[in-house]
Design a protein around this motif. Structure first.
Motif, PDB file in Angstrom:
ATOM      1  N   GLU A 425       0.821  -1.215   0.000  1.00 27.60           N
ATOM      2  CA  GLU A 425       0.000   0.000   0.000  1.00 27.60           C
ATOM      3  C   GLU A 425       0.852   1.262   0.000  1.00 27.60           C
ATOM      4  O   GLU A 425       0.405   2.316  -0.461  1.00 27.60           O
ATOM      5  CB  GLU A 425      -0.915  -0.012   1.232  1.00 27.60           C
ATOM      6  CG  GLU A 425      -1.864   1.174   1.306  1.00 27.60           C
ATOM      7  CD  GLU A 425      -2.739   1.144   2.551  1.00 27.60           C
ATOM      8  OE1 GLU A 425      -3.332   2.190   2.881  1.00 27.60           O
ATOM      9  OE2 GLU A 425      -2.828   0.081   3.190  1.00 27.60           O
ATOM     10  N   PHE A 426       2.103   1.148   0.499  1.00 32.70           N
ATOM     11  CA  PHE A 426       2.973   2.319   0.609  1.00 32.70           C
ATOM     12  C   PHE A 426       4.142   2.257  -0.369  1.00 32.70           C
ATOM     13  O   PHE A 426       5.141   2.954  -0.182  1.00 32.70           O
ATOM     14  CB  PHE A 426       3.474   2.447   2.050  1.00 32.70           C
ATOM     15  CG  PHE A 426       2.401   2.777   3.041  1.00 32.70           C
ATOM     16  CD1 PHE A 426       2.065   4.098   3.309  1.00 32.70           C
ATOM     17  CD2 PHE A 426       1.688   1.771   3.671  1.00 32.70           C
ATOM     18  CE1 PHE A 426       1.058   4.408   4.204  1.00 32.70           C
ATOM     19  CE2 PHE A 426       0.676   2.063   4.570  1.00 32.70           C
ATOM     20  CZ  PHE A 426       0.358   3.384   4.831  1.00 32.70           C
ATOM     21  N   ALA A 427       4.013   1.445  -1.404  1.00 33.05           N
ATOM     22  CA  ALA A 427       5.105   1.278  -2.364  1.00 33.05           C
ATOM     23  C   ALA A 427       5.474   2.597  -3.041  1.00 33.05           C
ATOM     24  O   ALA A 427       6.661   2.906  -3.231  1.00 33.05           O
ATOM     25  CB  ALA A 427       4.729   0.230  -3.407  1.00 33.05           C
ATOM     26  N   SER A 428       4.475   3.382  -3.405  1.00 31.55           N
ATOM     27  CA  SER A 428       4.770   4.648  -4.090  1.00 31.55           C
ATOM     28  C   SER A 428       5.423   5.640  -3.138  1.00 31.55           C
ATOM     29  O   SER A 428       6.310   6.410  -3.537  1.00 31.55           O
ATOM     30  CB  SER A 428       3.498   5.251  -4.679  1.00 31.55           C
ATOM     31  OG  SER A 428       2.545   5.525  -3.661  1.00 31.55           O
ATOM     32  N   VAL A 429       4.987   5.638  -1.865  1.00 27.57           N
ATOM     33  CA  VAL A 429       5.613   6.497  -0.861  1.00 27.57           C
ATOM     34  C   VAL A 429       7.076   6.092  -0.674  1.00 27.57           C
ATOM     35  O   VAL A 429       7.974   6.949  -0.599  1.00 27.57           O
ATOM     36  CB  VAL A 429       4.852   6.399   0.475  1.00 27.57           C
ATOM     37  CG1 VAL A 429       5.567   7.215   1.563  1.00 27.57           C
ATOM     38  CG2 VAL A 429       3.421   6.870   0.308  1.00 27.57           C
ATOM     39  N   LEU A 430       7.321   4.798  -0.614  1.00 27.64           N
ATOM     40  CA  LEU A 430       8.689   4.302  -0.471  1.00 27.64           C
ATOM     41  C   LEU A 430       9.555   4.756  -1.642  1.00 27.64           C
ATOM     42  O   LEU A 430      10.682   5.241  -1.445  1.00 27.64           O
ATOM     43  CB  LEU A 430       8.675   2.777  -0.388  1.00 27.64           C
ATOM     44  CG  LEU A 430      10.022   2.099  -0.180  1.00 27.64           C
ATOM     45  CD1 LEU A 430      10.572   2.395   1.206  1.00 27.64           C
ATOM     46  CD2 LEU A 430       9.892   0.582  -0.391  1.00 27.64           C
ATOM     47  N   THR A 431       9.035   4.643  -2.839  1.00 27.14           N
ATOM     48  CA  THR A 431       9.793   5.048  -4.028  1.00 27.14           C
ATOM     49  C   THR A 431      10.137   6.537  -3.984  1.00 27.14           C
ATOM     50  O   THR A 431      11.276   6.934  -4.262  1.00 27.14           O
ATOM     51  CB  THR A 431       8.989   4.736  -5.305  1.00 27.14           C
ATOM     52  OG1 THR A 431       8.795   3.320  -5.394  1.00 27.14           O
ATOM     53  CG2 THR A 431       9.720   5.218  -6.542  1.00 27.14           C
ATOM     54  N   LEU A 432       9.165   7.354  -3.630  1.00 21.82           N
ATOM     55  CA  LEU A 432       9.405   8.798  -3.550  1.00 21.82           C
ATOM     56  C   LEU A 432      10.494   9.129  -2.524  1.00 21.82           C
ATOM     57  O   LEU A 432      11.348   9.989  -2.772  1.00 21.82           O
ATOM     58  CB  LEU A 432       8.111   9.528  -3.187  1.00 21.82           C
ATOM     59  CG  LEU A 432       7.060   9.647  -4.280  1.00 21.82           C
ATOM     60  CD1 LEU A 432       5.769  10.233  -3.714  1.00 21.82           C
ATOM     61  CD2 LEU A 432       7.579  10.531  -5.427  1.00 21.82           C
ATOM     62  N   HIS A 433      10.491   8.451  -1.395  1.00 18.53           N
ATOM     63  CA  HIS A 433      11.470   8.739  -0.352  1.00 18.53           C
ATOM     64  C   HIS A 433      12.849   8.191  -0.694  1.00 18.53           C
ATOM     65  O   HIS A 433      13.866   8.783  -0.326  1.00 18.53           O
ATOM     66  CB  HIS A 433      10.971   8.222   0.995  1.00 18.53           C
ATOM     67  CG  HIS A 433       9.903   9.090   1.586  1.00 18.53           C
ATOM     68  ND1 HIS A 433       8.620   9.120   1.108  1.00 18.53           N
ATOM     69  CD2 HIS A 433       9.941  10.001   2.598  1.00 18.53           C
ATOM     70  CE1 HIS A 433       7.906   9.982   1.801  1.00 18.53           C
ATOM     71  NE2 HIS A 433       8.679  10.537   2.705  1.00 18.53           N
ATOM     72  N   ARG A 434      12.899   7.089  -1.412  1.00 16.25           N
ATOM     73  CA  ARG A 434      14.186   6.613  -1.946  1.00 16.25           C
ATOM     74  C   ARG A 434      14.782   7.674  -2.874  1.00 16.25           C
ATOM     75  O   ARG A 434      15.970   8.003  -2.793  1.00 16.25           O
ATOM     76  CB  ARG A 434      13.982   5.316  -2.721  1.00 16.25           C
ATOM     77  CG  ARG A 434      13.765   4.073  -1.893  1.00 16.25           C
ATOM     78  CD  ARG A 434      13.390   2.926  -2.822  1.00 16.25           C
ATOM     79  NE  ARG A 434      13.278   1.653  -2.130  1.00 16.25           N
ATOM     80  CZ  ARG A 434      12.717   0.561  -2.671  1.00 16.25           C
ATOM     81  NH1 ARG A 434      12.217   0.624  -3.907  1.00 16.25           N
ATOM     82  NH2 ARG A 434      12.666  -0.554  -1.993  1.00 16.25           N
TER      83      ARG A 434
END
Length: 451
Positions: A425-434
């Motif tokens: 559910e937070f994959a896109s958030v993780l990508t942005l923070h990477r």
């Protein structure tokens, strides 16, 4: 604008060691007594979201001196030695050029390149370090470094009455750092000034709020093998050691407050109060047994958040006694000092002046939404980098194979107990923070090589 350049304020910068944001009376701590700091907050401004960009003593002190993150200011070889090119805009140098008389008494601990002499950058300088905390005096008595640092500050202030130049006085305490070499059971790792003998005796210190063993067990194995856990066993791992050392640690913090009261009394006696801005903060946070850990160094809030209280006597009544929730950093302090002095902030500085936040109830627009944070710790394979913003915090531990990532939702999980890094559910958030971490890491690494 509160004053003209011709009325440059004095700056009194009081800097504690190993103190996290909530260990002040004015921050709501139920036991630690800090009446002097509380009074400064009542008549000034307290920042609720003050962070360090790298949570360890020397790195934080270097950041404040240089206005640069560790990624920008230290050698990339792992030595933590400051790069010579990072030393061209030290805030005390810029203040001296603007007519300030500068002094630093207390803990230095910055890892400077060969040939660097701190005394060349201050009008008065004396390194007063722990190991041991109690120093023998000429008459054979012993005096705590907290008291000695205050003594030197008082001597400096008493010499300023007839001087026309403004001053910047830095009192950098060793307290509340533990005396790490003394690990004897029952001895106490936190030597306090003798004036605090008996303080907090009879008070049962509550267990750390995050002391449930399940919290510790949920951490990855490399965390459990880290210096956080090793030092936990030095001082917190039995109820007896916890009570002994926590009382001693609290005495240390109150000892700083006592010392500050002495300094501020002399400031008033010398007629300097009305034009002296007082700043109190610490170099990094402290676990204090939370999560089953000791020390600091890693990405949790206990490590990164520190107190910040600013008292500016020129503030009107309606601006006093406020708490500020805008995100502030240790990186901001040198820019703030220069801004108060009417000195141009060097282009190399990576922080923002906090002066507008002190002088207005409204935050400047735009203001930062996030910041880059990091630590280098090869001994325990705990080197990491990441980004903290208002809602999410991301950290990746680089020496793990594969890289171990954390993603915390600080709004819904302020204690950072749930790692969302593997939650689809937070994959896109993780990508942005990477991506944000990578961008800031690259930008800071190239700061002094691309100018």
């Amino acid at each position: 604008v509160l004053t003209s350049a011709a009325e440059q304020p004095n700056i009194l910068f009081l800097f504690a060691d190993d103190q996290r944001h909530d260990t002040l009376g004015c921050a709501g701590h139920p036991i630690v007594e800090t009446p002097t700091i509380d009074s400064l907050a009542t008549n000034g401004v307290r920042f609720e979201n003050m962070f360090v960009t790298r949570s360890t003593c020397w790195a934080s002190r270097t950041t404040i001196l240089t206005g640069l993150t560790s990624r920008s200011s230290v050698q990339p070889d792992g030595s933590d030695k400051v790069r010579p090119e990072a030393l061209t805009a030290l805030f005390p140098d810029r203040l001296r050029e603007a007519g300030y008389r500068t002094a630093l008494f207390g803990k230095w601990h910055a890892k400077m390149p060969k040939g660097f002499k701190p005394e060349d950058h201050f009008d008065e300088y004396e390194r007063i370090f722990r190991n041991p905390y109690f120093k023998e005096m000429p008459d054979g008595s012993k005096r705590h470094t907290t008291e000695l640092i205050a003594d030197r500050g008082i001597e400096f202030l008493r010499a300023q009455r007839d001087r026309k130049n403004p001053f910047c006085l830095n009192l950098w305490f060793n307290a509340g750092h533990a005396e790490d070499r003394d690990r004897r059971p029952g001895s106490g790792h936190y030597p306090w000034p003798k004036a605090l003998d008996g303080k907090y005796d009879g008070i049962e210190i509550p267990a750390p709020r995050l002391s449930d063993p399940a919290i510790y067990d949920a951490h990855p194995e490399f965390f459990k093998r880290s210096n956080h856990r090793e030092r936990f066993h030095w001082r917190w791992d039995t109820p007896e050691k916890y009570q002994l050392n926590m009382r001693a640690y609290f005495r240390m913090l109150t000892g700083i407050d006592y010392a500050m009261s002495r300094v501020l009394k002399v400031l008033e006696q010398e007629g300097l109060t009305e034009n002296t801005i007082v700043v109190y903060t610490a170099d990094n946070g402290y676990y204090m047994g939370d999560r089953g850990f000791a020390g600091k160094w890693s990405h949790h809030e206990q490590s990164q958040r520190v107190p910040l209280v600013i008292f500016d006597p020129r503030l009107p009544t309606n601006l006093r006694g406020r708490t500020v929730d805008s995100m502030a950093l240790n990186l901001d302090l040198p820019a703030t000092f220069l801004d108060w002095a009417g000195v141009d902030v060097p282009a190399s500085y990576q922080g923002l002046s906090l002066k507008p936040l002190v002088e207005s109830k409204a935050s400047p627009t735009p203001w930062r939404e996030d910041f880059f944070c990091e630590h280098f710790n090869p001994r325990y394979h705990m080197s990491w980098e990441g980004v903290r913003e208002k809602r999410f915090k991301y950290a990746r531990y680089l020496e793990q194979d594969p890289v171990y990532e954390f993603l915390h939702d600080l709004v819904n999980d302020p204690d950072e107990l749930t790692n969302l890094a593997n939650d689809p559910e937070f994959a896109s958030v993780l990508t942005l923070h990477r991506q944000r971490t990578e961008a800031l890491a690259t930008e800071y690494a190239n700061t002094l090589t691309t100018d």
